[in-house]
Write a protein that holds these residues in place. Structure first.
Motif, PDB file in Angstrom:
ATOM      1  N   ILE A  14       0.841  -1.201   0.000  1.00 29.63           N
ATOM      2  CA  ILE A  14       0.000   0.000   0.000  1.00 29.63           C
ATOM      3  C   ILE A  14       0.872   1.246   0.000  1.00 29.63           C
ATOM      4  N   GLY A 233      -0.691   6.402   2.132  1.00 25.96           N
ATOM      5  CA  GLY A 233      -1.553   5.239   1.948  1.00 25.96           C
ATOM      6  C   GLY A 233      -1.957   4.638   3.272  1.00 25.96           C
ATOM      7  N   LEU A 278      -5.694   3.949   7.522  1.00 27.55           N
ATOM      8  CA  LEU A 278      -5.682   3.641   6.104  1.00 27.55           C
ATOM      9  C   LEU A 278      -6.413   4.745   5.355  1.00 27.55           C
ATOM     10  N   ALA A 282      -6.781   4.285  -0.738  1.00 29.72           N
ATOM     11  CA  ALA A 282      -5.525   3.550  -0.869  1.00 29.72           C
ATOM     12  C   ALA A 282      -5.747   2.243  -1.635  1.00 29.72           C
ATOM     13  N   GLN A 283      -4.750   1.860  -2.414  1.00 30.42           N
ATOM     14  CA  GLN A 283      -4.828   0.643  -3.214  1.00 30.42           C
ATOM     15  C   GLN A 283      -3.803  -0.380  -2.727  1.00 30.42           C
ATOM     16  N   LEU A 284      -4.200  -1.643  -2.810  1.00 29.72           N
ATOM     17  CA  LEU A 284      -3.325  -2.739  -2.413  1.00 29.72           C
ATOM     18  C   LEU A 284      -2.958  -3.556  -3.643  1.00 29.72           C
TER      19      LEU A 284
END
Length: 412
Positions: A14, A233, A278, A282-284
């Motif tokens: 992240i 993130g 978080l 946010a992208q994982l």
């Protein structure tokens, strides 16, 4: 992606995505304004530092993400002084963000509170404030010089007063410039080499941002904390407030506002004892295939406690440590491989001999030294080519040097 509990590996991915490492934009034929704008959308600011053992910090931060880009394009967009002498205003500006930083000019209204505090002799170095109170005539004269003849650098001004060791050899003109810059009475017009030129804000900052009233401090802190959350993130309260070096009480209030608005949410991260947050968007990524040497002032690692919590990597800069007491070296860059920090190298650009010096190479525990050395050799080769250096010389300090020497030899 779970909003409740994350592994440390997930948290790292992240963070790497938020910081512009995933996907890495290596191999671009040309880095242009679009790429720079897109990166600033992610990292918000680049820290500038005067140490030039290898290269300037912000150039290295960009190299870690872009690879071998053309620095002249970056200089034209970020630092060009000549263009500010005409009618076109700047798209980026320098100010105290996370230390001295370059930022999109859209952030100017969000940092006016810091300028106004400095004008009240708050939130500014005590010695600067004291000097300004004791020497108002010098301050006024330097400001008038800038108004009459700007853009100017410190050497363009009449040298006033002697040099003082406590001021890093600054003369009175330099002290006055720094005070006026902190207060926002003057701004950076650009740089030539690494020399900063100053001018009046109305000549440099577009009116759309200059004439906007300063955000109320509460709104400014909320905006900067939100940007810090986006650029991280994931992170703790200390991570977020450190990004723009915000005061503790005000940052905590802004954090609570972001929680109420759903901009961030609390999560738990494996092995991270502090409360972690978080960012909403946010992208994982599924995996991380990063490869980069990180300058000591790269925003991924400049908060050392965060680097240790995320990467299990204890990192301290040893520039100010006496040589005989240094553990790893003078200017040490961690090496990011995949989603881990796997090694650290003490580097220098030996421009006289056109050699990239590797004084020391230390690997972390439980790494595959041959694989790490091979990746490092490729990265060092790319860096040397980008810097216009003809060769790489690997020293003998560190348990990784033998494998690295062999890997470099195979590439040459």
């Amino acid at each position: 992606m779970s909003a409740q509990s994350l592994s440390k590996a997930q948290a790292r991915r992240i963070a790497l995505k938020a910081q512009g490492f995933l996907p890495q934009r290596r191999g671009l034929k040309r880095v242009d304004r679009r790429h720079l704008d897109a990166l600033f959308q992610q990292v918000s600011l680049l820290q500038i530092d005067s140490v030039n053992v290898l290269d300037r910090a912000h150039y290295l931060t960009l190299f870690a993400r872009f690879g071998a880009y053309d620095k002249t394009t970056v200089d034209r967009l970020l630092h060009d002084v000549a263009r500010t002498k005409g009618t076109k205003k700047k798209d980026y500006f320098e100010y105290w963000g996370h230390e001295a930083s370059v930022m999109p000019v859209s952030l100017y209204p969000a940092l006016k509170w810091r300028m106004e505090r400095a004008r009240r002799h708050q939130g500014v170095w005590g010695k600067l404030s004291r000097y300004a109170k004791e020497n108002p005539r010098v301050i006024k004269t330097v400001l008038q010089d800038i108004a009459d003849r700007g853009p100017l650098c410190v050497s363009d001004l009449e040298k006033r007063g002697g040099r003082s060791g406590a001021w890093w050899g600054w003369n009175d003109s330099k002290i006055a410039l720094e005070f006026l810059f902190w207060c926002g009475h003057i701004v950076a017009a650009g740089r030539a080499g690494f020399t900063r030129y100053y001018d009046l804000p109305e000549r440099i900052i577009p009116s759309d941002y200059l004439e906007v009233p300063a955000l109320e401090e509460e709104a400014a802190h909320r905006q900067l904390m939100a940007l810090a959350a986006k650029s991280h993130g994931i992170g703790t309260e200390k991570c977020l407030r450190d990004y723009f070096r915000l005061p503790t009480a005000e940052a905590r209030k802004a954090l609570n506002a972001l929680l109420e608005e759903g901009i961030i949410e609390p999560v738990s991260v494996e092995g991270w004892n502090a409360q972690t947050y978080l960012y909403r968007d946010a992208q994982l990524p599924a995996r991380a295939t990063c490869r980069a040497l990180l300058a000591p002032f790269d925003s991924l690692i400049w908060y050392r406690d965060r680097a240790e919590a995320l990467f299990d990597f204890r990192y301290r800069i040893e520039i100010y440590v006496p040589k005989e007491k240094r553990q790893f070296g003078y200017y040490v860059l961690p090496f990011l491989m995949g989603d881990r920090l796997v090694a650290r190298l003490d580097l220098k650009a030996n421009r006289q001999e056109s050699i990239l010096e590797v004084f020391a190479a230390h690997g972390e525990a439980h790494i595959d030294q041959d694989n790490v050395a091979e990746a490092l050799a490729q990265e060092l080769t790319l860096m040397a080519q980008w810097m216009g250096l003809d060769a790489i010389r690997v020293g003998e300090r560190g348990e990784l040097t033998r494998s690295l020497s062999e890997a470099v030899r195979k590439l040459t």
